[in-house]
Design a protein around this motif. Structure first.
Motif, PDB file in Angstrom:
ATOM      1  N   ASP A 139       0.008   9.192  18.556  1.00  0.00           N
ATOM      2  CA  ASP A 139      -0.055   7.734  18.579  1.00  0.00           C
ATOM      3  C   ASP A 139      -1.218   7.295  17.696  1.00  0.00           C
ATOM      4  O   ASP A 139      -2.377   7.449  18.044  1.00  0.00           O
ATOM      5  N   LEU A 140      -0.860   6.726  16.508  1.00  0.00           N
ATOM      6  CA  LEU A 140      -1.875   6.285  15.539  1.00  0.00           C
ATOM      7  C   LEU A 140      -1.829   4.764  15.365  1.00  0.00           C
ATOM      8  O   LEU A 140      -2.273   4.241  14.343  1.00  0.00           O
ATOM      9  N   SER A 141      -1.333   4.088  16.345  1.00  0.00           N
ATOM     10  CA  SER A 141      -1.228   2.628  16.245  1.00  0.00           C
ATOM     11  C   SER A 141      -2.611   1.997  16.131  1.00  0.00           C
ATOM     12  O   SER A 141      -3.512   2.302  16.904  1.00  0.00           O
ATOM     13  N   LEU A 156      -2.681  12.180   2.932  1.00  0.00           N
ATOM     14  CA  LEU A 156      -1.694  12.710   3.873  1.00  0.00           C
ATOM     15  C   LEU A 156      -0.524  13.360   3.146  1.00  0.00           C
ATOM     16  O   LEU A 156       0.568  13.482   3.701  1.00  0.00           O
ATOM     17  N   ASN A 157      -0.737  13.753   1.896  1.00  0.00           N
ATOM     18  CA  ASN A 157       0.375  14.360   1.177  1.00  0.00           C
ATOM     19  C   ASN A 157       0.810  15.670   1.841  1.00  0.00           C
ATOM     20  O   ASN A 157      -0.029  16.453   2.316  1.00  0.00           O
ATOM     21  N   ASP A 158       2.114  15.834   1.933  1.00  0.00           N
ATOM     22  CA  ASP A 158       2.735  16.992   2.591  1.00  0.00           C
ATOM     23  C   ASP A 158       2.534  17.001   4.098  1.00  0.00           C
ATOM     24  O   ASP A 158       2.907  17.975   4.766  1.00  0.00           O
ATOM     25  N   ALA A 159       1.933  15.981   4.651  1.00  0.00           N
ATOM     26  CA  ALA A 159       1.728  15.933   6.103  1.00  0.00           C
ATOM     27  C   ALA A 159       3.037  15.609   6.814  1.00  0.00           C
ATOM     28  O   ALA A 159       3.913  14.929   6.271  1.00  0.00           O
ATOM     29  N   ASP A 160       3.161  16.115   8.040  1.00  0.00           N
ATOM     30  CA  ASP A 160       4.352  15.846   8.853  1.00  0.00           C
ATOM     31  C   ASP A 160       4.011  14.776   9.890  1.00  0.00           C
ATOM     32  O   ASP A 160       3.293  15.036  10.854  1.00  0.00           O
ATOM     33  N   LEU A 161       4.519  13.552   9.658  1.00  0.00           N
ATOM     34  CA  LEU A 161       4.265  12.432  10.554  1.00  0.00           C
ATOM     35  C   LEU A 161       5.558  11.965  11.218  1.00  0.00           C
ATOM     36  O   LEU A 161       5.689  10.802  11.609  1.00  0.00           O
ATOM     37  N   SER A 162       6.483  12.873  11.351  1.00  0.00           N
ATOM     38  CA  SER A 162       7.793  12.534  11.939  1.00  0.00           C
ATOM     39  C   SER A 162       7.628  11.987  13.353  1.00  0.00           C
ATOM     40  O   SER A 162       6.965  12.607  14.191  1.00  0.00           O
ATOM     41  N   GLY A 163       8.213  10.816  13.591  1.00  0.00           N
ATOM     42  CA  GLY A 163       8.183  10.224  14.923  1.00  0.00           C
ATOM     43  C   GLY A 163       6.842   9.683  15.350  1.00  0.00           C
ATOM     44  O   GLY A 163       6.688   9.236  16.496  1.00  0.00           O
ATOM     45  N   VAL A 164       5.852   9.705  14.481  1.00  0.00           N
ATOM     46  CA  VAL A 164       4.512   9.214  14.825  1.00  0.00           C
ATOM     47  C   VAL A 164       4.497   7.690  14.845  1.00  0.00           C
ATOM     48  O   VAL A 164       5.162   7.033  14.049  1.00  0.00           O
ATOM     49  N   ILE A 165       3.725   7.137  15.760  1.00  0.00           N
ATOM     50  CA  ILE A 165       3.584   5.685  15.859  1.00  0.00           C
ATOM     51  C   ILE A 165       2.378   5.251  15.020  1.00  0.00           C
ATOM     52  O   ILE A 165       1.232   5.614  15.307  1.00  0.00           O
ATOM     53  N   LEU A 166       2.659   4.492  13.945  1.00  0.00           N
ATOM     54  CA  LEU A 166       1.614   3.990  13.053  1.00  0.00           C
ATOM     55  C   LEU A 166       1.664   2.466  12.969  1.00  0.00           C
ATOM     56  O   LEU A 166       1.225   1.871  11.978  1.00  0.00           O
ATOM     57  N   SER A 167       2.177   1.850  13.991  1.00  0.00           N
ATOM     58  CA  SER A 167       2.271   0.386  13.988  1.00  0.00           C
ATOM     59  C   SER A 167       0.880  -0.241  13.923  1.00  0.00           C
ATOM     60  O   SER A 167      -0.055   0.227  14.581  1.00  0.00           O
ATOM     61  N   ASP A 168       0.758  -1.251  13.056  1.00  0.00           N
ATOM     62  CA  ASP A 168      -0.515  -1.965  12.868  1.00  0.00           C
ATOM     63  C   ASP A 168      -1.629  -1.085  12.302  1.00  0.00           C
ATOM     64  O   ASP A 168      -2.797  -1.489  12.264  1.00  0.00           O
ATOM     65  N   ALA A 169      -1.312   0.112  11.871  1.00  0.00           N
ATOM     66  CA  ALA A 169      -2.331   0.991  11.287  1.00  0.00           C
ATOM     67  C   ALA A 169      -2.678   0.529   9.877  1.00  0.00           C
ATOM     68  O   ALA A 169      -1.870  -0.101   9.190  1.00  0.00           O
ATOM     69  N   ASP A 170      -3.898   0.848   9.451  1.00  0.00           N
ATOM     70  CA  ASP A 170      -4.339   0.505   8.095  1.00  0.00           C
ATOM     71  C   ASP A 170      -4.208   1.742   7.220  1.00  0.00           C
ATOM     72  O   ASP A 170      -4.993   2.678   7.324  1.00  0.00           O
ATOM     73  N   LEU A 171      -3.173   1.740   6.348  1.00  0.00           N
ATOM     74  CA  LEU A 171      -2.923   2.856   5.436  1.00  0.00           C
ATOM     75  C   LEU A 171      -3.079   2.412   3.985  1.00  0.00           C
ATOM     76  O   LEU A 171      -2.498   2.997   3.070  1.00  0.00           O
ATOM     77  N   SER A 172      -3.874   1.383   3.805  1.00  0.00           N
ATOM     78  CA  SER A 172      -4.054   0.865   2.444  1.00  0.00           C
ATOM     79  C   SER A 172      -4.694   1.931   1.560  1.00  0.00           C
ATOM     80  O   SER A 172      -5.664   2.579   1.942  1.00  0.00           O
ATOM     81  N   GLY A 173      -4.102   2.136   0.398  1.00  0.00           N
ATOM     82  CA  GLY A 173      -4.639   3.114  -0.534  1.00  0.00           C
ATOM     83  C   GLY A 173      -4.427   4.550  -0.110  1.00  0.00           C
ATOM     84  O   GLY A 173      -4.973   5.470  -0.718  1.00  0.00           O
ATOM     85  N   ALA A 174      -3.620   4.779   0.921  1.00  0.00           N
ATOM     86  CA  ALA A 174      -3.401   6.140   1.423  1.00  0.00           C
ATOM     87  C   ALA A 174      -2.482   6.922   0.499  1.00  0.00           C
ATOM     88  O   ALA A 174      -1.620   6.359  -0.181  1.00  0.00           O
TER      89      ALA A 174
END
Length: 588
Positions: A468-470, A479-497
């Protein structure tokens, strides 16, 4: 007033003539009161008592100094043949001016009344080591022989006619000095122990003496008897008079001592000074070591299970392979200590300073490390399963391949920490600072990351299954090659990621900030991107089958020429869709 001064002068002269110290207060109090008012009489008594104490110390020091030298003098015409002997009984060819019996009696007379003070010991050692004619080895052998006999109870168990502690006690009683038989014996033995410790410490710094003068307070260990318990018996014997008696008398002289393989279980050594001492393979289980100074000490392979080391100083100590299970180390200073492969299972390390300590391969299973300073420490391959690291300082710490499964890292500072291949599955990371941390191939499956900061972190190849990364700050994260399947990233700040080639199958990005994020080559099949900010993002060659882009901001987004948009949902309600893409998809 002149009468009073003459009285004091007479008293000092009497001391020089070896008049009994105990007669002095009687003479002073009677004669002085005859010439002085009551108030001045009290002040006079105090002044005379101060003079008595100083004079008594000076006389004791002078007698002790002379005796120490006298005990090493050979009979006239003989020469010393000390050779390479370092321990054991004195050779028979040593014909000494003062025999053993006389020396033992003098030791009790000189050392049986009170504990030696550090300033006296320091002055004695300075005089002894500067006298080039003085035989330090011979003094050491004779004192060690006395110590060995004292430890065996030879003197206090003597017959009434031959009992040295009793004889000394009677002499002191004749001087109106009340003291018990055990007190005389304990003072004498502990004072000899102090002198032996000081001789050992000095000798170990001299190349020509270190082999000749080696002292084992708890007896030299051998293969038949792995642990030696002699020192523990002395501690318990001393503490029979008063708890902590041994530590208060001998504790400050233990630095640099040799306590290898000593059995000290349940011993009370509060506040003792073991700086630079060798306690390797010693047993200190359940011992009271509160406030002890172990800085620079060798405790490798020692057993300190269930011991109390709260507020102890262990800076630079060697604790490799040491058993510290269930030990209380709260408030202790372990900076720069070597704790590699140490057993710290369920240990209390709260509020401890472990900065720059080596904890590689250490077992910290369910240990309490809350509010502990672990900055720049080495925890690589350490076991921290279920450990409490809440509010701990782990900045720039090496946690490569460590096991932190189910650990509590809430509020901890892991900025710039290295966690390559680290197991963080099911870990509590609420409000944890992981900014600029390196988490390449780390396992964060089912981790609780609410409120965590991961900005500028490197998460290449990391696993986030069920995490849970909300609302988490992941700005400029890798996060290249990372496995984020099914992860909750709602409202997360991924700017420039950097999410290139990441596996984002069914990932929830609803209302996430993906401004300027790089999602090229990623698998966004079934991902939820409704309300997400995809402005200036790069989705070229990304797989978008079944993704939901409803209400997403697609301003100045980059996409591939052969991008597959079939089955993509919500494009009709997406905002700021580039005109070229509208035309390509026939949305005009």
């Amino acid at each position: 007033m002149s009468t009073y001064l003459s009285q004091v002068w007479q008293l000092l002269r009497n001391y020089v003539r070896d008049i009994s110290l105990q007669e002095m207060p009687k003479t002073t109090s009677v004669e002085t009161e005859a010439v002085l008012p009551l108030g001045k009489s009290i002040k006079a008594d105090k002044s005379v008592k101060f003079a008595q104490d100083n004079l008594q110390s000076d006389l004791c020091f002078q007698r002790l100094q002379e005796s120490l030298k006298k005990w090493t003098i050979l009979k006239s015409g003989l020469t010393s043949k000390i050779g390479d002997q370092t321990s054991g009984p004195l050779p028979s060819e040593f014909c000494l001016r003062v025999g053993d019996r006389q020396m033992h009696e003098e030791i009790y007379d000189l050392l049986g009344n009170r504990a030696l003070k550090p300033e006296i010991v320091n002055e004695l050692m300075e005089l002894l080591v500067t006298d080039k004619k003085f035989r330090l080895e011979l003094l050491f052998w004779r004192l060690e022989d006395f110590y060995r006999r004292w430890c065996q109870g030879e003197f206090i168990d003597g017959t009434p006619d031959d009992n040295l502690p009793q004889k000394t006690r009677l002499k002191l009683a004749a001087q109106n000095i009340a003291i018990g038989l055990r007190q005389v014996d304990i003072y004498t033995g502990l004072n000899v122990l102090i002198l032996l410790l000081e001789l050992h410490r000095y000798a170990q710094e001299q190349d020509e003496l270190k082999q000749k003068i080696t002292f084992y307070p708890s007896a030299q260990p051998d293969t038949d008897n792995f642990f030696t318990s002699q020192l523990l018996r002395i501690i318990n014997y001393s503490d029979a008079l008063e708890i902590g008696n041994f530590s208060s008398i001998v504790g400050q002289f233990l630095k640099g001592g040799n306590f290898r393989n000593a059995y000290l279980g349940d011993a009370n050594l509060t506040g003792a000074d073991f700086r630079g001492a060798d306690l390797s393979h010693a047993y200190l289980g359940d011992a009271n070591l509160t406030g002890v100074n172990f800085s620079g000490a060798n405790l490798s392979g020692a057993n300190l299970g269930d011991a109390n080391l709260s507020s102890a100083n262990l800076t630079g100590a060697n604790l490799s392979g040491t058993d510290l299970s269930s030990t209380n180390l709260s408030g202790a200073n372990l900076s720069c200590a070597n704790l590699s492969r140490a057993d710290l299972n369920r240990a209390d390390l709260s509020n401890t300073n472990l900065s720059r300590a080596d904890l590689s391969h250490a077992d910290l299973n369910r240990a309490d490390l809350s509010s502990t300073n672990l900055s720049h420490a080495d925890l690589s391959n350490a076991i921290l399963f279920g450990a409490n690291l809440s509010e701990a300082n782990l900045s720039s710490t090496n946690l490569n391949h460590a096991d932190l499964c189910r650990a509590d890292l809430s509020g901890a500072d892991l900025s710039h920490a290295i966690l390559n291949g680290t197991n963080l599955s099911d870990t509590i990371l609420f409000s944890t600072n992981l900014s600029d941390a390196i988490l390449v191939a780390a396992d964060l499956s089912y981790a609780k990351l609410n409120g965590a900061k991961l900005n500028n972190a490197r998460l290449n190849g990391a696993m986030f299954l069920g995490a849970d990364l909300s609302g988490v700050d992941l700005s400029r994260v890798t996060l290249n090659d990372a496995d984020l399947s099914g992860v909750i990233l709602s409202d997360a700040d991924l700017s420039g990621a950097d999410l290139t080639d990441a596996i984002l199958f069914g990932t929830d990005f609803s209302y996430a900030n993906l401004n300027s994020a790089n999602l090229s080559g990623s698998n966004l099949s079934g991902a939820i991107l409704n309300g997400a900010d995809l402005s200036h993002s790069n989705l070229s060659y990304a797989i978008l089958g079944g993704a939901d882009l409803s209400d997403a901001n697609m301003e100045k987004m980059t996409w591939g020429k052969k991008q597959q948009w079939e089955d993509v949902r919500g494009l009709q309600t997406a905002v700021n869709v580039p005109e070229a893409l509208k035309e390509e998809l026939g949305l005009n």
